[in-house]
Write an enzyme that holds these catalytic residues in place. Structure first.
Site, short mmCIF file in Angstrom:
data_model
loop_
_atom_site.label_atom_id
_atom_site.label_comp_id
_atom_site.label_asym_id
_atom_site.label_seq_id
_atom_site.Cartn_x
_atom_site.Cartn_y
_atom_site.Cartn_z
N CYS A 51 -5.00 3.90 0.73
CA CYS A 51 -4.23 5.15 0.70
C CYS A 51 -3.23 5.10 1.83
O CYS A 51 -3.60 4.84 2.98
CB CYS A 51 -5.16 6.35 0.88
SG CYS A 51 -4.33 7.94 1.07
N CYS A 88 2.43 6.16 -2.86
CA CYS A 88 1.27 7.01 -3.12
C CYS A 88 0.41 6.22 -4.10
O CYS A 88 0.60 6.30 -5.32
CB CYS A 88 1.64 8.36 -3.69
SG CYS A 88 0.18 9.45 -3.85
#
Length: 255
Positions: free
Chosen positions: A198, A80
């Protein structure tokens, strides 16, 4: 089973992409290399991509690493990127060390890979000093990613924020749309393009196509994570059709 590797994935609870793109790349690699991989996940609660939820979620990464160490994984990947980057310069080093200590104390010592650290290393490995990036984040979070990259000696010359706060919706974005988004980037001064900063925003189907169209190396948080997974396992970092970083032809760019 000597050529089989267990890959532990530390996953935000609303992430639906990490467990598809990372296995997809390693399964594609299995067509050209003898090793095989299995994938094992533990999840941290997070629904909306906000600084508050990200910081709360990051605390849960310790529990996830500990659980995965029970399975004696060969490598753990904490993917993440923004959860790391929103916590200040160099935090990926702090996180990786903390999680590494946790699994070692549980008798499951394994290298720790963070998507944040892997992306920085990937950019450096292809010899890029300046990048253009696309993120799904709200602009304020994208600015924190830019600040983090700048603090690591990487200049962001242009960026696009898609401003999707709901993490499930991020995972539903069409990766093919990144082709037209990339064409809107100002890449005149860029050495490389980060097509997805991401691991939740799907990008794998467009990585090679954008690279071919725009003539610059293209990478993502996910391709960088796979590169780092493979090198931590002392395996050739090669995945077909996944961009320059995983082409097997980047050693000449290492500074």
């Amino acid at each position: 089973m000597d050529n089989n590797y267990r890959v532990g994935l530390i996953v935000p609870s609303s992430n639906t992409t990490m467990e598809t793109e990372i296995p997809a790349m390693l399964q594609e690699r299995m067509k050209v290399k003898p090793e095989t991989f299995t994938f094992h996940s533990a999840r941290m609660r997070m629904k909306n991509v906000t600084p508050e939820e990200l910081k709360k979620m990051d605390i849960d990464s310790d529990r996830c690493a500990l659980e995965l160490s029970d399975a004696k994984c060969d490598v753990l990947a904490y993917a993440c990127l923004v959860a790391i980057m929103c916590q200040g310069a160099g935090y990926h080093n702090v996180s990786e060390k903390r999680l590494g200590n946790a699994v070692e104390e549980n008798g499951g010592k394994a290298p720790i890979v963070s998507s944040a650290g892997a992306l920085i290393e990937g950019i450096e490995l292809i010899g890029a000093k300046k990048v253009a990036i696309i993120t799904p984040y709200m602009r304020s979070l994208t600015d924190q990613v830019i600040e983090y990259l700048n603090g690591s000696g990487i200049e962001v010359v242009d960026s696009i924020s898609l401003e999707v706060a709901d993490n499930l919706e991020v995972g539903r974005l069409d990766p093919k749309n990144l082709i037209k988004h990339a064409e809107k980037l100002n890449i005149e001064e860029a050495d490389a393009i980060v097509l997805s900063a991401c691991v939740q925003m799907p990008s794998l189907p467009s990585i090679q196509e954008v690279e071919n169209r725009l003539g610059l190396p293209v990478l993502s948080a996910a391709t960088s994570t796979v590169y780092k997974i493979l090198t931590e396992l002392n395996l050739d970092p090669i995945v077909p059709n996944a961009g320059k970083l995983l082409s097997g032809d980047i050693t000449i760019a290492v500074n």
